[in-house]
Design a protein around this motif. Sequence first.
Motif, PDB file in Angstrom:
ATOM      1  N   ARG A 191      11.553  15.340   2.667  1.00 12.41           N
ATOM      2  CA  ARG A 191      10.817  15.004   1.453  1.00 12.41           C
ATOM      3  C   ARG A 191      10.096  13.682   1.644  1.00 12.41           C
ATOM      4  O   ARG A 191      10.690  12.709   2.126  1.00 12.41           O
ATOM      5  CB  ARG A 191      11.768  14.884   0.259  1.00 12.41           C
ATOM      6  N   VAL A 192       8.824  13.648   1.287  1.00 13.65           N
ATOM      7  CA  VAL A 192       8.086  12.386   1.285  1.00 13.65           C
ATOM      8  C   VAL A 192       8.480  11.610   0.035  1.00 13.65           C
ATOM      9  O   VAL A 192       8.339  12.117  -1.080  1.00 13.65           O
ATOM     10  CB  VAL A 192       6.569  12.629   1.306  1.00 13.65           C
ATOM     11  N   ILE A 193       8.976  10.408   0.227  1.00 13.78           N
ATOM     12  CA  ILE A 193       9.297   9.555  -0.909  1.00 13.78           C
ATOM     13  C   ILE A 193       8.056   8.817  -1.376  1.00 13.78           C
ATOM     14  O   ILE A 193       7.742   8.780  -2.567  1.00 13.78           O
ATOM     15  CB  ILE A 193      10.408   8.540  -0.550  1.00 13.78           C
ATOM     16  N   LYS A 194       7.323   8.251  -0.444  1.00 10.87           N
ATOM     17  CA  LYS A 194       6.061   7.597  -0.805  1.00 10.87           C
ATOM     18  C   LYS A 194       5.267   7.285   0.462  1.00 10.87           C
ATOM     19  O   LYS A 194       5.817   7.182   1.557  1.00 10.87           O
ATOM     20  CB  LYS A 194       6.306   6.307  -1.591  1.00 10.87           C
ATOM     21  N   THR A 195       3.969   7.165   0.265  1.00  8.47           N
ATOM     22  CA  THR A 195       3.070   6.717   1.322  1.00  8.47           C
ATOM     23  C   THR A 195       2.413   5.441   0.838  1.00  8.47           C
ATOM     24  O   THR A 195       1.834   5.411  -0.251  1.00  8.47           O
ATOM     25  CB  THR A 195       1.998   7.767   1.635  1.00  8.47           C
ATOM     26  N   PHE A 226      -3.933  11.255   7.650  1.00  6.87           N
ATOM     27  CA  PHE A 226      -2.552  10.790   7.795  1.00  6.87           C
ATOM     28  C   PHE A 226      -1.672  11.432   6.723  1.00  6.87           C
ATOM     29  O   PHE A 226      -0.575  11.932   7.012  1.00  6.87           O
ATOM     30  CB  PHE A 226      -2.506   9.270   7.679  1.00  6.87           C
ATOM     31  N   GLY A 227      -2.152  11.446   5.490  1.00  5.94           N
ATOM     32  CA  GLY A 227      -1.389  12.063   4.413  1.00  5.94           C
ATOM     33  C   GLY A 227      -1.180  13.547   4.629  1.00  5.94           C
ATOM     34  O   GLY A 227      -0.081  14.074   4.406  1.00  5.94           O
ATOM     35  N   ALA A 228      -2.236  14.242   5.070  1.00  6.38           N
ATOM     36  CA  ALA A 228      -2.135  15.689   5.277  1.00  6.38           C
ATOM     37  C   ALA A 228      -1.147  16.022   6.393  1.00  6.38           C
ATOM     38  O   ALA A 228      -0.305  16.916   6.260  1.00  6.38           O
ATOM     39  CB  ALA A 228      -3.513  16.260   5.605  1.00  6.38           C
ATOM     40  N   GLU A 244     -11.295   8.974   5.710  1.00  4.04           N
ATOM     41  CA  GLU A 244     -10.928  10.182   6.455  1.00  4.04           C
ATOM     42  C   GLU A 244      -9.598   9.994   7.178  1.00  4.04           C
ATOM     43  O   GLU A 244      -8.754  10.904   7.196  1.00  4.04           O
ATOM     44  CB  GLU A 244     -12.025  10.506   7.475  1.00  4.04           C
ATOM     45  N   MET A 245      -9.385   8.796   7.744  1.00  6.31           N
ATOM     46  CA  MET A 245      -8.135   8.525   8.458  1.00  6.31           C
ATOM     47  C   MET A 245      -6.940   8.583   7.507  1.00  6.31           C
ATOM     48  O   MET A 245      -5.905   9.189   7.826  1.00  6.31           O
ATOM     49  CB  MET A 245      -8.203   7.153   9.135  1.00  6.31           C
TER      50      MET A 245
END
Length: 342
Positions: free
Chosen positions: A224-228, A210-212, A205-206
Amino acid sequence: MRSEPGSSRPLPDPASIDWSEVDDGALDELILGVPREFTRDELVEAAGLDPEESGRLWRALGFTDSEPGDRVYTRADLEAARMVTRLSREWLPETVAREAVARALAQSMSRLAEWQIGMLAQVAAAHLGELTPRDAARLAAEVIPDLEALQSYVWRRHLAATASRWVAGVQRRDVADTWPLSVGFADMVGFTRTTRRRSMDELGEMIERFGAVTNEVIANGRGRVIKTVGDEVLFVTEHPADAAAIALGLRDRVRTEPSLPLLRIGLAHGMVLARYGDVYGEVVNVAARLTSEARPDTVLVDKEMYDALRDDPRFDLRRIATLHTRGYSHLRAWALRGARER
């Protein structure tokens, strides 16, 4: 146990279900849609590929080599191989470029596939009891054509947006694939310690939250998100002020999220090598070092960011002591806050 959306009925954990009746042949039928019928040598000969290069491309896509006599390839693989032959002849004559494209595709698609299989397993688990595992898996697989169409749509939209940015910024480039960008890292504080105190469901869930949150704030801020990667997100913007606003927005938003630890954020600006969906160069390294040196719930910026932001009334910048960090013995840095925080 999980609950079906909109219902209080608990769902079984997909990992606790016996999927043994859904064998490899059944999975091929559900996902690939066609049987495996070619050996590697047969595929290479039918497609007109170079045997050695075809092996390198297959590995670049993230797959292991097959045994000589194993029939593991389908007619879809044959059509893809013929497409590679055509692209190699007409558009990508250099071997290095072809393998780089294959690696870039693999890195994106493998992560997407991992997430989607987990989602499809949950869809199947929701129907167990009324259906057998095999029939539930077949029902879940019915969504695959829609996922494929949606992926194609999203890809074209990103292609159009990236093309627009490329055309708008082409005059500002000194070298191909090199752009002036603001680069930011946002890192969850104490992530390793936090994972020890949370269950797998809580950890999941965390990470989802975080991604959302990061995707929403960064997209709304024209970034722009390059990567997570685990506990950290890497993003870029065209303009330093956008990066600064995103950094403060991420900091403030995470403060309101009870499931998320506080962030430490670092920003740097300058010429960046943008290639195959990732970014490289000293600016990226500086942003990473600033992030590692930032205190929890703070944002640090480099000299170039400071020069771009110091006359902007929306921001407050305070010089901090020179940093001594790996690779940079005298790194100048400023703490960034909003103007109202003075």
